[in-house]
Design a protein around this motif. Structure first.
Motif, PDB file in Angstrom:
ATOM      1  N   LYS A  76       0.839  -1.215   0.000  1.00  0.00           N
ATOM      2  CA  LYS A  76       0.000   0.000   0.000  1.00  0.00           C
ATOM      3  C   LYS A  76       0.868   1.256   0.000  1.00  0.00           C
ATOM      4  CE  LYS A  76      -3.827  -1.707   2.635  1.00  0.00           C
ATOM      5  NZ  LYS A  76      -4.187  -1.870   4.036  1.00  0.00           N
ATOM      6  N   GLU A  77       1.851   1.274   0.878  1.00  0.00           N
ATOM      7  CA  GLU A  77       2.717   2.447   1.003  1.00  0.00           C
ATOM      8  C   GLU A  77       3.512   2.675  -0.282  1.00  0.00           C
ATOM      9  OE1 GLU A  77       3.005   4.878   3.087  1.00  0.00           O
ATOM     10  OE2 GLU A  77       4.839   5.748   2.223  1.00  0.00           O
ATOM     11  N   ARG A  78       4.038   1.584  -0.848  1.00  0.00           N
ATOM     12  CA  ARG A  78       4.842   1.731  -2.052  1.00  0.00           C
ATOM     13  C   ARG A  78       3.978   2.223  -3.212  1.00  0.00           C
ATOM     14  NH1 ARG A  78       8.122  -3.373  -2.617  1.00  0.00           N
ATOM     15  NH2 ARG A  78       6.494  -3.990  -4.084  1.00  0.00           N
ATOM     16  N   ASN A  79       2.765   1.656  -3.329  1.00  0.00           N
ATOM     17  CA  ASN A  79       1.852   2.119  -4.386  1.00  0.00           C
ATOM     18  C   ASN A  79       1.572   3.606  -4.232  1.00  0.00           C
ATOM     19  OD1 ASN A  79       1.730  -0.447  -5.379  1.00  0.00           O
ATOM     20  ND2 ASN A  79      -0.347  -0.899  -4.643  1.00  0.00           N
ATOM     21  N   ARG A  80       1.371   4.021  -2.983  1.00  0.00           N
ATOM     22  CA  ARG A  80       1.057   5.426  -2.736  1.00  0.00           C
ATOM     23  C   ARG A  80       2.237   6.309  -3.143  1.00  0.00           C
ATOM     24  NH1 ARG A  80      -0.882   8.616   2.723  1.00  0.00           N
ATOM     25  NH2 ARG A  80      -0.706  10.625   1.671  1.00  0.00           N
ATOM     26  N   GLN A  81       3.450   5.855  -2.821  1.00  0.00           N
ATOM     27  CA  GLN A  81       4.633   6.653  -3.185  1.00  0.00           C
ATOM     28  C   GLN A  81       4.787   6.751  -4.696  1.00  0.00           C
ATOM     29  OE1 GLN A  81       8.291   5.857  -1.148  1.00  0.00           O
ATOM     30  NE2 GLN A  81       7.314   5.720   0.882  1.00  0.00           N
ATOM     31  N   VAL A  82       4.473   5.652  -5.398  1.00  0.00           N
ATOM     32  CA  VAL A  82       4.548   5.707  -6.859  1.00  0.00           C
ATOM     33  C   VAL A  82       3.516   6.711  -7.375  1.00  0.00           C
ATOM     34  CG1 VAL A  82       4.240   4.408  -9.008  1.00  0.00           C
ATOM     35  CG2 VAL A  82       5.391   3.330  -7.061  1.00  0.00           C
ATOM     36  N   GLU A  83       2.286   6.576  -6.868  1.00  0.00           N
ATOM     37  CA  GLU A  83       1.206   7.454  -7.343  1.00  0.00           C
ATOM     38  C   GLU A  83       1.450   8.915  -6.991  1.00  0.00           C
ATOM     39  OE1 GLU A  83      -2.220   3.992  -7.143  1.00  0.00           O
ATOM     40  OE2 GLU A  83      -2.015   5.436  -5.501  1.00  0.00           O
ATOM     41  N   ASP A  84       2.032   9.175  -5.831  1.00  0.00           N
ATOM     42  CA  ASP A  84       2.308  10.548  -5.416  1.00  0.00           C
ATOM     43  C   ASP A  84       3.572  11.110  -6.063  1.00  0.00           C
ATOM     44  OD1 ASP A  84       0.119  10.244  -3.844  1.00  0.00           O
ATOM     45  OD2 ASP A  84       1.179  10.203  -1.919  1.00  0.00           O
ATOM     46  N   GLY A  85       4.244  10.292  -6.890  1.00  0.00           N
ATOM     47  CA  GLY A  85       5.438  10.782  -7.570  1.00  0.00           C
ATOM     48  C   GLY A  85       6.645  10.931  -6.661  1.00  0.00           C
ATOM     49  N   ILE A  86       6.659  10.232  -5.543  1.00  0.00           N
ATOM     50  CA  ILE A  86       7.770  10.352  -4.581  1.00  0.00           C
ATOM     51  C   ILE A  86       9.080   9.863  -5.206  1.00  0.00           C
ATOM     52  CG2 ILE A  86       8.651   9.555  -2.333  1.00  0.00           C
ATOM     53  CD1 ILE A  86       6.260  11.427  -2.067  1.00  0.00           C
ATOM     54  N   PHE A  87       9.013   8.727  -5.922  1.00  0.00           N
ATOM     55  CA  PHE A  87      10.244   8.165  -6.489  1.00  0.00           C
ATOM     56  C   PHE A  87      10.842   9.124  -7.516  1.00  0.00           C
ATOM     57  CE2 PHE A  87       8.303   4.394  -4.697  1.00  0.00           C
ATOM     58  CZ  PHE A  87       9.391   3.784  -4.093  1.00  0.00           C
ATOM     59  N   ALA A  88       9.970   9.673  -8.375  1.00  0.00           N
ATOM     60  CA  ALA A  88      10.449  10.605  -9.393  1.00  0.00           C
ATOM     61  C   ALA A  88      11.036  11.849  -8.732  1.00  0.00           C
ATOM     62  CB  ALA A  88       9.292  10.985 -10.322  1.00  0.00           C
ATOM     63  N   ALA A  89      10.421  12.301  -7.626  1.00  0.00           N
ATOM     64  CA  ALA A  89      10.859  13.536  -6.982  1.00  0.00           C
ATOM     65  C   ALA A  89      12.233  13.408  -6.341  1.00  0.00           C
ATOM     66  CB  ALA A  89       9.832  13.960  -5.925  1.00  0.00           C
ATOM     67  N   VAL A  90      12.593  12.200  -5.876  1.00  0.00           N
ATOM     68  CA  VAL A  90      13.896  12.061  -5.213  1.00  0.00           C
ATOM     69  C   VAL A  90      14.947  11.413  -6.107  1.00  0.00           C
ATOM     70  CG1 VAL A  90      12.851  11.985  -2.905  1.00  0.00           C
ATOM     71  CG2 VAL A  90      13.328   9.839  -4.114  1.00  0.00           C
ATOM     72  N   ALA A  91      14.573  11.058  -7.351  1.00  0.00           N
ATOM     73  CA  ALA A  91      15.509  10.352  -8.237  1.00  0.00           C
ATOM     74  C   ALA A  91      16.746  11.195  -8.526  1.00  0.00           C
ATOM     75  CB  ALA A  91      14.801   9.985  -9.530  1.00  0.00           C
ATOM     76  N   ASP A  92      17.874  10.539  -8.694  1.00  0.00           N
ATOM     77  CA  ASP A  92      19.137  11.186  -9.048  1.00  0.00           C
ATOM     78  C   ASP A  92      19.354  10.940 -10.539  1.00  0.00           C
ATOM     79  OD1 ASP A  92      21.758  11.819  -9.578  1.00  0.00           O
ATOM     80  OD2 ASP A  92      22.582  10.769  -7.824  1.00  0.00           O
ATOM     81  N   SER A  93      19.377  12.006 -11.310  1.00  0.00           N
ATOM     82  CA  SER A  93      19.444  11.817 -12.758  1.00  0.00           C
ATOM     83  C   SER A  93      20.782  11.209 -13.180  1.00  0.00           C
ATOM     84  CB  SER A  93      19.218  13.143 -13.463  1.00  0.00           C
ATOM     85  OG  SER A  93      20.198  14.058 -13.024  1.00  0.00           O
ATOM     86  N   ARG A  94      21.801  11.363 -12.343  1.00  0.00           N
ATOM     87  CA  ARG A  94      23.101  10.760 -12.701  1.00  0.00           C
ATOM     88  C   ARG A  94      23.156   9.274 -12.392  1.00  0.00           C
ATOM     89  NH1 ARG A  94      27.684  14.788 -10.443  1.00  0.00           N
ATOM     90  NH2 ARG A  94      26.898  16.693 -11.394  1.00  0.00           N
ATOM     91  N   ARG A  95      22.384   8.859 -11.403  1.00  0.00           N
ATOM     92  CA  ARG A  95      22.372   7.427 -11.038  1.00  0.00           C
ATOM     93  C   ARG A  95      20.936   6.913 -11.131  1.00  0.00           C
ATOM     94  NH1 ARG A  95      25.383  10.062  -7.333  1.00  0.00           N
ATOM     95  NH2 ARG A  95      27.619   9.588  -7.266  1.00  0.00           N
ATOM     96  N   PRO A  96      20.474   6.693 -12.349  1.00  0.00           N
ATOM     97  CA  PRO A  96      19.053   6.364 -12.507  1.00  0.00           C
ATOM     98  C   PRO A  96      18.695   4.986 -11.944  1.00  0.00           C
ATOM     99  CG  PRO A  96      20.210   6.201 -14.601  1.00  0.00           C
ATOM    100  CD  PRO A  96      21.212   6.698 -13.607  1.00  0.00           C
ATOM    101  N   THR A  97      17.562   4.938 -11.265  1.00  0.00           N
ATOM    102  CA  THR A  97      16.986   3.644 -10.871  1.00  0.00           C
ATOM    103  C   THR A  97      15.541   3.633 -11.342  1.00  0.00           C
ATOM    104  OG1 THR A  97      16.359   4.564  -8.733  1.00  0.00           O
ATOM    105  CG2 THR A  97      18.410   3.301  -8.793  1.00  0.00           C
ATOM    106  N   ARG A  98      15.020   2.419 -11.503  1.00  0.00           N
ATOM    107  CA  ARG A  98      13.637   2.272 -11.958  1.00  0.00           C
ATOM    108  C   ARG A  98      12.676   2.372 -10.790  1.00  0.00           C
ATOM    109  NH1 ARG A  98      13.715  -3.151 -15.397  1.00  0.00           N
ATOM    110  NH2 ARG A  98      15.313  -2.404 -16.819  1.00  0.00           N
ATOM    111  N   PRO A  99      11.586   3.157 -10.917  1.00  0.00           N
ATOM    112  CA  PRO A  99      10.603   3.141  -9.830  1.00  0.00           C
ATOM    113  C   PRO A  99       9.924   1.775  -9.792  1.00  0.00           C
ATOM    114  CG  PRO A  99       9.737   4.367 -11.697  1.00  0.00           C
ATOM    115  CD  PRO A  99      11.158   3.996 -12.039  1.00  0.00           C
ATOM    116  N   PRO A 100       9.484   1.331  -8.615  1.00  0.00           N
ATOM    117  CA  PRO A 100       8.783   0.046  -8.550  1.00  0.00           C
ATOM    118  C   PRO A 100       7.443   0.120  -9.266  1.00  0.00           C
ATOM    119  CG  PRO A 100       8.867   1.107  -6.382  1.00  0.00           C
ATOM    120  CD  PRO A 100       9.615   1.987  -7.324  1.00  0.00           C
TER     121      PRO A 100
END
Ligand SMILES: [Zn+2]
Length: 740
Positions: A581-605
Motif C-alpha cells: 500500500k505504502e509503495r503504491n502510494r509513493q509511486v502514485e504521489d510521484g515520490i520516487f520521481a521527486a527524489v531520483a538522481d538523474s546521474r544514477r538512474p533507478t527504476r521506480p517500482p
C-alpha cells in the motif's frame, strides 16, 4: 561413580533409579554421564580426521570399518549398510578473466608448514561444488550479493539483468545450492561463489594460521544440490539407492544445478570484482575487500569451464544396535555423519567423536547390568556433505519400519564451545529441557539449561527476557535442513531432536583443508570438554527415552508454538499489505520521481495488487482445540501417573498412539512444488535452503503471492492439527480409565 556396585531397586515409571550401596539413588543416566571421558573423544577425533575422508575415498571406508569394530568391541550388534550414489568429482576446473585484463584463478588451497595434514595433497578433493553440471561458458560478470530472490529485485531496480551473464555471489544468506538455482531462474549461464572476508575472514578476526578465520586462499567446498526440493541421491529421489534401484538419467535429476558453478577464495575473487563497473552496490551488499563494490555487468568478462566424473560411489553407513528388553519394537535412533569434505575435524568429527563415546559408555552401562527397555540404534552416516545421502537412503530404504518403530531420532553434526543449541519436534521440548537441567556446563558448573537461559536473557529483547524468566521451558528451534535429520523429520514424520554446543568461537575453515585436528585443538574445543558435554546431553536423552515407560511427549508446548506461528503468518500478511500500500502510494504521489538522481538512474517500482485478507480462522480454531486437548492430557496424565506402574497394557496402548503423534502433522501429498517434504510445520525454505520455514505451505504461498494456494494450505494445516487433537484426546481417554 565407576566401580560401585549397583543393587537392584527398580522403579517402573520415568527414569529408573538404582541405589548405590551406602548412598542415595543414582540413575543410570547419572552413571552414564560420569563414564564419558573427554580424552577419549580427542583420541577418536585424531583417528577419524587423520586423513581426508570424503565419499568414495579409501579413508572414508577405513573409518567406517574402524567404527564398526569399535561398536562391536563395545558390545553392540553392528553392521555396515551401503548404497550406491551419484558422486561427482572434478575433471577440469578453469576460471580466467579475459577482459579488461587477463587473470587466471589459482583454485588452490596451499599446504601450510605449521599445519601437518594440510599437505596431504594426493588425497584431498580439489575446491569445487558437487552436483554442478558440466559447462564451458564465457560472459560478462555481474555481482549479485547473496543471490537470493530479493537481491535480484534490487538489481532490477538498477536496471541490471543477469540474462546471459555469469554471476559472482558471496557465500552466506542462504544455502549455497539456492545461489545457482535462483541465478539460473533469472537467466544467468554460470555461477561463481566466493567467501567474502566480511563474513568469515579478516573482518571477523586474524586469518589462519595466525588466527581462526579464512585466509585469502581458503575455499568453501560444498554441495549445490537443490536440497529444498528433495534430499538424498540425485538419481533416486524418494527411493533407496540400492544396487538394483531404478535410476534417473543424469539430465532428468531434479536436484542438480542448471548452470556450471564453482566456489572460489577471496584471493581469486578480488581481481574479478575489482574489474566490475556499473552502479555501486548498495551498502549492505558491500563486503570487506579493499575495493569499491560495483554491480556490473562487466566490463569484466570471464571464462568458466568445469567438467566432472559422473560416477556412482558407495556410501557406508555404520548401523549399531542394542535390543530393548521390554519394548524391542520401539527404537531410539541417534546419528551423526562421518564423511567430510577433507579432514573434517570440526565438521563432522567433533559431533561423531562424542557419539562414539556415548556408544562406549552405553556398552559399559550394559556390562553393569543396565538393560534398556527400548531398542537403541546408533548410526554413523556417510555422504552427508553431498546432500544428506547416507541417512536419506537408509530412511527411504527402511521407511515403513521406521515410521512404525522410531520413537525419536536424535541428530548432531559437529560441536563447539558455549551454549546448548537444541532444535526439533516441539512435543519433545519439555523433555529436552529436563535433560538440559541435569547436564553440567563444563566451564561454569551451572547446568547447560541455566547457562543457555542466561545467554538468551543477556541478548534478548524486553519481551523475550520476560518470557525467559517466567516460562517453565526454554523454547527449542524449529528445524529446516542441512543435516541428517531431514529424512526422519520432514520425509517420514519421525519425532526429532538435533543437539550441539556453540556460540563462543567464530571459525573460517568450514569445508576447507584447514579443518583438521591441529586447527581444532588450537582454536576450538581444545580439550574436548564440550564434546563430553554433548555426549552427556545426548546420551542422557537416549537413556531416558529408552527407559521411560510412558513416552515423554508433551503437547502444551507444541500448541503454544503453533500459536506463535499463526501470529507470525498474520503479521507477515499484514506487513506485506502495508508495504505494498505504502509503495503504491509513493509511486502514485510521484515520490520516487521527486527524489531520483538523474546521474544514477533507478527504476521506480511497479504498482502492485494489495494482498487480499486471508481467512486464518480454521487454523485459529484448530489451534485452540489443540491447546485444550493438550492441557487436558497433561492433567489426566498427572492424575494417572501413580497407577501407571501396574497398568502395562494401558501404557502400551498409549505409547502405540503417541509414537504416531508427529505423523499427524505430515501430509503424504507433500508441500507444493516439493512433494518429498511432507511435514506441514517445518521445512527448509524453497528459496533459503537449510533455513527453516515454519508452516511452509502457507508462509511461502503468501511470499509468492499465491493467495488461493495460501487458503488451501491453511485448511490442510488445520486438518493436520485436528488429527493431532484427535490423537491426544484418544490417549487422554485411555488414561482416564485408570483414574475412574
Ligand atoms: Zn556436517
Amino acid at each position: 561413580m565407576r566401580g560401585l556396585v549397583a543393587c537392584a531397586l527398580v522403579i517402573v515409571i520415568g527414569i529408573a533409579p538404582i541405589v548405590v550401596s551406602g548412598q542415595g539413588p543414582v540413575t543410570w543416566d547419572a552413571k552414564f554421564r560420569a563414564i564419558t571421558d573427554a580424552k577419549r573423544i580427542g583420541e577418536y577425533m585424531k583417528r577419524l580426521s587423520a586423513r581426508p575422508h570424503h565419499v568414495g575415498s579409501a579413508y572414508d571406508k577405513d573409518n567406517a570399518e574402524w567404527m564398526l569394530e569399535r561398536f562391536k568391541e563395545w558390545g553392540w550388534d553392528a553392521q555396515i549398510e551401503s548404497y550406491d550414489v551419484l558422486f561427482t568429482t572434478p575433471k577440469e576446473r578453469l576460471l580466467e578473466m579475459i577482459a579488461p585484463a587477463p587473470f587466471k584463478a589459482t583454485l588452490e588451497e596451499p599446504a601450510l608448514a605449521v599445519d601437518p595434514t594440510s599437505g596431504q595433497k594426493s588425497e584431498q578433493l580439489p575446491t569445487y561444488n558437487v552436483y554442478s553440471v558440466d559447462g564451458d561458458v564465457t560472459a560478462p560478470l555481474v555481482y549479485v550479493n547473496y543471490g537470493r530472490p530479493a537481491d535480484y529485485e534490487v538489481l532490477d531496480r538498477h536496471g541490471v539483468s543477469v540474462k546471459g551473464a555469469i554471476v559472482i555471489v558471496r557465500y552466506g544468506g542462504a544455502f549455497r545450492g539456492i545461489k545457482p538455482k535462483v541465478a539460473a531462474e533469472h537467466g544467468a549461464i554460470g555461477c561463481l561463489i566466493y567467501s567474502d572476508p566480511r563474513d568469515d575472514g579478516y573482518f571477523v578476526d586474524d586469518v589462519f594460521p595466525k588466527g581462526p578465520m579464512r585466509n585469502r586462499d581458503g575455499v568453501q567446498r560444498g554441495s549445490v544440490m537443490d536440497l529444498s526440493t528433495a534430499a538424498g541421491d540425485p538419481l533416486t529421489p524418494g527411493v533407496a539407492a540400492t544396487a538394483d534401484a531404478k535410476r534417473l538419467a543424469i539430465q532428468d535429476s531434479p536436484t542438480l544445478t542448471k548452470i556450471p558453478t564453482l566456489p572460489i577464495s577471496y584471493g581469486d575473487a578480488q581481481p574479478l570484482l575489482a574489474a566490475l563497473a556499473g552502479p555501486m552496490a548498495p551498502e549492505d551488499w558491500r563486503g570487506a575487500l579493499p575495493i569499491p563494490y560495483h554491480i556490473g555487468p562487466g566490463p569484466a568478462r570471464v571464462h568458466l569451464k568445469v567438467t566432472f566424473n559422473w560416477d556412482l560411489k558407495p556410501v557406508y553407513n555404520v548401523i549399531a544396535r542394542i535390543s530393548g528388553s521390554t519394548f524391542p519394537d520401539e527404537w531410539i535412533v541417534r546419528g551423526n555423519h562421518h564423511d567430510a569434505w577433507v579432514n573434517g575435524a570440526q565438521d563432522p568429527v567433533s559431533g561423531m567423536a562424542p557419539e562414539l563415546e556415548e556408544a562406549r559408555a552405553l556398552g559399559e552401562l550394559r556390562r553393569q547390568r543396565w538393560r534398556p527397555k527400548r531398542t537403541i540404534v546408533y548410526a554413523a552416516w556417510d555422504g552427508e556433505e553431498t546432500g544428506l545421502l547416507g541417512s536419506t537412503e537408509w530412511a527411504e530404504h527402511h521407511a515403513t519400519e521406521l515410521r512404525e518403530k522410531v520413537v525419536t531420532y536424535i541428530n548432531s553434526d559437529g560441536n563447539g564451545r558455549g551454549f546448548l543449541n537444541a532444535g526439533g519436534s516441539h512435543a519433545l521440548e519439555q523433555f529436552i529441557n529436563g535433560v538440559a537441567r541435569d547436564v553440567e556446563d563444563p566451564d561454569t558448573n551451572l547446568s547447560v539449561w541455566k547457562r543457555l537461559q542466561a545467554a538468551r536473557i543477556a541478548r534478548g529483547s524486553a519481551e523475550q527476557r520476560a518470557e525467559l524468566r517466567s516460562r517453565a521451558d526454554l523454547r527449542i528451534e524449529a528445524l529446516g535442513s542441512g543435516s541428517d535429520y531431514s529424512a526422519f523429520l520432514q520425509h517420514l514424520g519421525v519425532p526429532t531432536l538435533s543437539l550441539g554446543f556453540g556460540g563462543l568461537d567464530e571459525d573460517g575453515i568450514y569445508h576447507s583443508i584447514y579443518d583438521d585436528f591441529d586447527y581444532f585443538t588450537k582454536f576450538l574445543d581444545s580439550d574436548f570438554r564440550y564434546g563430553r558435554a554433548l555426549a552427556q546431553t545426548t546420551g542422557t536423552a537416549v537413556i531416558r527415552l529408552s527407559d521411560a515407560d510412558l513416552l515423554p511427549f508433551e503437547f502444551t508446548n507444541l500448541a503454544d508454538t503453533v500459536q506463535t506461528y499463526i501470529k507470525e503468518l498474520q503479521a507477515l500478511l499484514k506487513q506485506r499489505q502495508d508495504d505494498i500500500k505504502e509503495r503504491n502510494r509513493q509511486v502514485e504521489d510521484g515520490i520516487f520521481a521527486a527524489v531520483a538522481d538523474s546521474r544514477r538512474p533507478t527504476r521506480p517500482p511497479q504498482i502492485e495488487t494489495v494482498p487480499p485478507a486471508l481467512n486464518f480462522a480454521p487454523l485459529e480454531n484448530a489451534t485452540t482445540a489443540l491447546s485444550r486437548a493438550a492441557e487436558r492430557y497433561k492433567k489426566v496424565l498427572d492424575a494417572a501417573r501413580p497407577r501407571l506402574a501396574e497398568q502395562s497394557a494401558v501404557v502400551r496402548a498409549v505409547n502405540a498412539r503417541l509414537i504416531r503423534s508427529e505423523q499427524q502433522l505430515v501430509d503424504a501429498a507433500g508441500l507444493p512444488r516439493r512433494p518429498w517434504y511432507r511435514h506441514l510445520l517445518y521445512a527448509p525454505g524453497y528459496y533459503t535452503g537449510y533455513m527453516v520455514k515454519t508452516v511452509p505451505g502457507v508462509r511461502e504461498a503468501i511470499e509468492e503471492k499465491q493467495y488461493a494456494e495460501a487458503e488451501a494450505e491453511v485448511l490442510r494445516v488445520a486438518s493436520a492439527l485436528d488429527r493431532e487433537t484427535a490423537l491426544i484426546e484418544a490417549v487422554t481417554s485411555d488414561l482416564e480409565t485408570l483414574t475412574k
